[in-house]
Enzyme design. Structure first.
Site, PDB file in Angstrom:
ATOM      1  N   CYS A 169      43.511  52.695  32.858  1.00  0.00           N
ATOM      2  CA  CYS A 169      42.077  52.508  33.056  1.00  0.00           C
ATOM      3  C   CYS A 169      41.349  53.138  31.881  1.00  0.00           C
ATOM      4  CB  CYS A 169      41.658  53.184  34.362  1.00  0.00           C
ATOM      5  SG  CYS A 169      39.899  53.037  34.730  1.00  0.00           S
ATOM      6  N   HIS A 180      41.888  46.066  40.792  1.00  0.00           N
ATOM      7  CA  HIS A 180      41.538  47.316  40.111  1.00  0.00           C
ATOM      8  C   HIS A 180      40.037  47.364  39.805  1.00  0.00           C
ATOM      9  CE1 HIS A 180      42.354  50.492  36.878  1.00  0.00           C
ATOM     10  NE2 HIS A 180      41.130  50.095  36.597  1.00  0.00           N
ATOM     11  N   GLU A 181      39.507  46.265  39.268  1.00  0.00           N
ATOM     12  CA  GLU A 181      38.091  46.273  38.871  1.00  0.00           C
ATOM     13  C   GLU A 181      37.164  46.330  40.091  1.00  0.00           C
ATOM     14  OE1 GLU A 181      37.637  47.003  35.942  1.00  0.00           O
ATOM     15  OE2 GLU A 181      39.518  46.328  35.037  1.00  0.00           O
ATOM     16  N   HIS A 197      36.610  49.763  41.393  1.00  0.00           N
ATOM     17  CA  HIS A 197      35.605  50.563  40.669  1.00  0.00           C
ATOM     18  C   HIS A 197      34.221  50.462  41.325  1.00  0.00           C
ATOM     19  CE1 HIS A 197      37.449  52.245  37.082  1.00  0.00           C
ATOM     20  NE2 HIS A 197      38.039  51.107  36.784  1.00  0.00           N
TER      21      HIS A 197
END
Ligand code: NI
Length: 184
Positions: A100, A142-143, A146
């Site tokens: 990341c 993953h994004e 966030h």
């Protein structure tokens, strides 16, 4: 063009739930898109989420032809995705090393759904919907994390499967999977 400094782990802004976008169109979003593109490219990322630039909105950007940080991955169409969500297409997960831009120089092993359907909007508010698998699916999971204040380090398969990218023993993940009866 604006390359922005990436917000790094420890900064409380990475731990907030970001706000839905309600105003669409280039006037509202073109500059954010440009900053995400320019910053991702500058840092050789595969994807980037708005809060990594200090923008607390539910916007992600991802995709590449060639990604230096993930050199063996197949190209992914570059995509700005607004108010995204996903659902797994099956319970199956796979395991891989993940990094990341907000956790510089580190990698950790994380389980992610192997195949997902994701949806969201483009800059004009038009719907995008795709079914994807593998690294593309991992990247989007993953994004989207966030946007909810979640980092991959919260999802480590094992705290021992985490470390600096230049010294990690990457085969340790394969051994771990074998020892624990897991497979990719
Ligand atoms: Ni990230």
């Amino acid at each position: 063009m604006a390359i922005r400094t990436v917000v790094v782990c420890g900064d409380p802004r990475l731990r907030e739930r970001c706000e839905e976008v309600i105003t669409f169109g280039a006037d509202a979003l073109a500059e954010i898109q440009q900053d995400l593109m320019d910053s991702q490219q500058h840092y050789d990322g595969a994807g980037i989420a708005a809060p990594q630039l200090g923008i607390q909105k539910r916007i992600i950007y991802f995709g590449f032809q060639n990604c230096k940080r993930y050199p063996n991955r197949a190209p992914i169409e570059t995509t700005l995705l607004i108010n995204p969500s996903y659902e797994p297409l099956a319970d199956e997960v796979d395991y891989a090393w993940e990094g990341c831009l907000s956790v510089p120089k580190m990698r950790g092993a994380v389980a992610r759904y192997k195949a997902i359907r994701y949806t969201g909007c483009d800059m004009n508010g038009d719907q995008i919907e795709r079914e994807v698998e593998g690294f593309h699916a991992r990247l989007v999971q993953h994004e989207i994390d966030h946007l909810d204040g979640i980092l991959y380090i919260d999802r480590l398969l094992d705290t021992q499967l985490f470390g600096f990218e230049d010294v990690l023993d990457y085969a340790s993940l394969d051994r771990y999977l074998l020892e624990n009866g897991l497979n990719n």
